[in-house]
Design a protein around this motif. Structure first.
Motif, PDB file in Angstrom:
ATOM      1  N   LEU A  55       0.899  -1.257  -0.040  1.00 35.25           N
ATOM      2  CA  LEU A  55      -0.066   0.117  -0.124  1.00 35.25           C
ATOM      3  C   LEU A  55       0.961   1.218   0.105  1.00 35.25           C
ATOM      4  O   LEU A  55       1.798   1.284   0.520  1.00 35.25           O
ATOM      5  N   ALA A  56       0.224   2.265  -0.678  1.00 30.77           N
ATOM      6  CA  ALA A  56       1.438   3.441  -0.631  1.00 30.77           C
ATOM      7  C   ALA A  56       1.590   4.139   0.618  1.00 30.77           C
ATOM      8  O   ALA A  56       2.624   4.439   0.698  1.00 30.77           O
ATOM      9  N   ASP A  57       0.574   4.120   1.406  1.00 31.88           N
ATOM     10  CA  ASP A  57       0.618   4.569   2.679  1.00 31.88           C
ATOM     11  C   ASP A  57       0.585   3.559   4.157  1.00 31.88           C
ATOM     12  O   ASP A  57       0.133   3.930   5.033  1.00 31.88           O
ATOM     13  N   GLY A  58       1.106   2.384   3.643  1.00 32.52           N
ATOM     14  CA  GLY A  58       0.764   1.428   4.561  1.00 32.52           C
ATOM     15  C   GLY A  58       2.047   0.842   5.236  1.00 32.52           C
ATOM     16  O   GLY A  58       3.082   1.364   5.002  1.00 32.52           O
ATOM     17  N   HIS A  59       1.878  -0.197   6.004  1.00 29.96           N
ATOM     18  CA  HIS A  59       2.969  -0.971   6.734  1.00 29.96           C
ATOM     19  C   HIS A  59       2.776  -2.234   6.744  1.00 29.96           C
ATOM     20  O   HIS A  59       1.870  -2.871   6.392  1.00 29.96           O
ATOM     21  N   LEU A  60       4.125  -2.830   6.741  1.00 26.64           N
ATOM     22  CA  LEU A  60       4.039  -4.218   6.818  1.00 26.64           C
ATOM     23  C   LEU A  60       4.160  -5.033   7.909  1.00 26.64           C
ATOM     24  O   LEU A  60       4.953  -4.642   8.796  1.00 26.64           O
ATOM     25  N   ARG A  61       3.255  -5.715   8.169  1.00 32.36           N
ATOM     26  CA  ARG A  61       2.725  -6.393   9.463  1.00 32.36           C
ATOM     27  C   ARG A  61       3.189  -8.041   9.378  1.00 32.36           C
ATOM     28  O   ARG A  61       2.534  -8.686   8.509  1.00 32.36           O
ATOM     29  N   VAL A  62       3.943  -8.461  10.136  1.00 28.33           N
ATOM     30  CA  VAL A  62       4.324  -9.773  10.052  1.00 28.33           C
ATOM     31  C   VAL A  62       4.113 -10.681  11.193  1.00 28.33           C
ATOM     32  O   VAL A  62       4.300 -10.272  12.441  1.00 28.33           O
ATOM     33  N   ASN A  63       3.588 -11.682  11.131  1.00 31.20           N
ATOM     34  CA  ASN A  63       3.258 -12.847  12.331  1.00 31.20           C
ATOM     35  C   ASN A  63       4.517 -13.269  12.569  1.00 31.20           C
ATOM     36  O   ASN A  63       5.166 -14.238  11.733  1.00 31.20           O
ATOM     37  N   GLY A  68       1.707 -15.303   6.959  1.00 33.76           N
ATOM     38  CA  GLY A  68       1.505 -14.228   8.035  1.00 33.76           C
ATOM     39  C   GLY A  68       1.970 -12.766   7.931  1.00 33.76           C
ATOM     40  O   GLY A  68       2.169 -12.174   8.682  1.00 33.76           O
ATOM     41  N   ALA A  69       2.161 -12.403   6.464  1.00 32.98           N
ATOM     42  CA  ALA A  69       2.757 -11.151   6.357  1.00 32.98           C
ATOM     43  C   ALA A  69       1.691 -10.592   5.339  1.00 32.98           C
ATOM     44  O   ALA A  69       1.180 -10.976   4.273  1.00 32.98           O
ATOM     45  N   ARG A  70       1.097  -9.084   5.917  1.00 28.76           N
ATOM     46  CA  ARG A  70       0.452  -8.422   5.129  1.00 28.76           C
ATOM     47  C   ARG A  70       0.684  -6.972   5.034  1.00 28.76           C
ATOM     48  O   ARG A  70       1.376  -6.373   6.185  1.00 28.76           O
ATOM     49  N   TRP A  71       0.414  -6.201   3.963  1.00 22.70           N
ATOM     50  CA  TRP A  71       0.300  -4.850   4.054  1.00 22.70           C
ATOM     51  C   TRP A  71      -0.815  -4.209   4.833  1.00 22.70           C
ATOM     52  O   TRP A  71      -2.247  -4.785   4.240  1.00 22.70           O
ATOM     53  N   ALA A  72      -0.846  -3.252   5.444  1.00 26.50           N
ATOM     54  CA  ALA A  72      -2.150  -2.681   6.211  1.00 26.50           C
ATOM     55  C   ALA A  72      -2.015  -1.189   6.175  1.00 26.50           C
ATOM     56  O   ALA A  72      -0.699  -0.854   6.527  1.00 26.50           O
ATOM     57  N   GLY A  73      -2.979  -0.475   5.916  1.00 25.24           N
ATOM     58  CA  GLY A  73      -3.324   0.937   6.002  1.00 25.24           C
ATOM     59  C   GLY A  73      -4.194   1.344   6.958  1.00 25.24           C
ATOM     60  O   GLY A  73      -5.113   0.645   6.862  1.00 25.24           O
ATOM     61  N   VAL A  74      -3.907   2.249   7.543  1.00 26.17           N
ATOM     62  CA  VAL A  74      -4.908   2.524   8.820  1.00 26.17           C
ATOM     63  C   VAL A  74      -5.260   4.052   8.794  1.00 26.17           C
ATOM     64  O   VAL A  74      -4.492   4.782   8.660  1.00 26.17           O
ATOM     65  N   VAL A  75      -6.798   4.498   8.742  1.00 29.83           N
ATOM     66  CA  VAL A  75      -7.252   5.666   8.700  1.00 29.83           C
ATOM     67  C   VAL A  75      -7.831   5.634  10.286  1.00 29.83           C
ATOM     68  O   VAL A  75      -8.778   4.946  10.744  1.00 29.83           O
ATOM     69  N   LEU A  76      -7.144   6.353  11.195  1.00 28.80           N
ATOM     70  CA  LEU A  76      -7.351   6.769  12.539  1.00 28.80           C
ATOM     71  C   LEU A  76      -8.034   7.990  12.734  1.00 28.80           C
ATOM     72  O   LEU A  76      -7.357   9.167  12.598  1.00 28.80           O
ATOM     73  N   SER A  77      -9.098   8.043  13.369  1.00 26.14           N
ATOM     74  CA  SER A  77      -9.855   9.178  13.624  1.00 26.14           C
ATOM     75  C   SER A  77     -10.310   9.276  15.066  1.00 26.14           C
ATOM     76  O   SER A  77     -10.842   8.177  15.381  1.00 26.14           O
ATOM     77  N   PRO A  78     -10.389  10.225  15.667  1.00 23.73           N
ATOM     78  CA  PRO A  78     -10.891  10.773  16.983  1.00 23.73           C
ATOM     79  C   PRO A  78     -12.602  10.398  16.678  1.00 23.73           C
ATOM     80  O   PRO A  78     -13.056  10.982  15.576  1.00 23.73           O
TER      81      PRO A  78
END
Length: 210
Positions: A54-62, A181-191
């Motif tokens: 993902l353009a603005d994502g992170h690599l998450r690995v198990n 168990g490796a995924r790219w993930a992008g998060v929209v975090l909002s109050p």
């Protein structure tokens, strides 16, 4: 309070800047609601296979998956089930490219421990004795924790947080037991506000980890 306003808090931390991530067709999505010491937050998580970043994502690995050494070394966030919560600190020492590590009780309890690089002592982000925390839910929490730290918010604000998963999405194939168990993930975090409606998504029973 609107979803884009910063909550009043005693930490003096500014509200996070949402990170907008879009993934390719075929990815999965999930919603996580976290009620923290800073107020409630809504996280929309977009995921896709490790080969489609993902353009603005992170690599998450198990840590318990079959990821190779290169994938583990390139991970932004590492998560897994271990018997010793102090293992999070050892993971950060072993993988200097990783910003955050989180581990959960191997017996499936409702508790996981997270540690971000430079954040000091590990922080337990869910209460011991809660409902069982699945591997899928732990993966989603790991991505929210990463976005939380990236937004400049303190992990300590999540020490007694309540987590709910109103729309977990489908189970990614490569997060099945024994898979990479490796995924790219992008998060929209909002109050958020307790009165703010959730996105129009398929209705599912909410599960609280508390």
């Amino acid at each position: 309070m609107s979803v884009m306003e910063s909550p009043a808090d005693g930490f003096g931390a500014p509200g996070p800047k949402p990170v907008h991530a879009t993934g390719p067709v075929g990815g999965s999505a999930a919603v996580v609601v976290v009620r923290s010491a800073l107020g409630p937050y809504l996280a929309l998580i977009t995921e896709c296979p490790a080969g489609n970043p993902l353009a603005d994502g992170h690599l998450r690995v198990n840590l318990g998956g079959a990821a190779d050494a290169t994938t583990l070394t390139c991970a932004d966030v590492l998560y897994g089930s271990v018997g010793d919560p102090r293992h999070a600190a050892r993971v950060l020492r072993r993988y200097p490219g990783c910003l955050l590590a989180t581990v959960r009780d191997p017996d499936g309890g409702g508790r996981c421990v997270a540690l971000a690089r430079g954040a000091g002592a590990p922080v337990a982000v869910t209460a011991a004795g809660g409902p069982p925390l699945s591997g899928r839910e732990h993966a989603l929490i790991a991505s929210v924790l990463y976005a939380w730290v990236e937004a400049g918010l303190p992990l300590s604000a999540l020490a007694a947080a309540e987590w709910t998963f109103p729309w977990p999405g489908r189970e990614p194939a490569d997060e099945a037991p024994g898979a990479q168990g490796a995924r790219w993930a992008g998060v929209v975090l909002s109050p958020s506000s307790p009165l703010s409606p959730l996105p129009l998504l398929p209705p599912l029973v909410a599960k609280a980890i508390w």
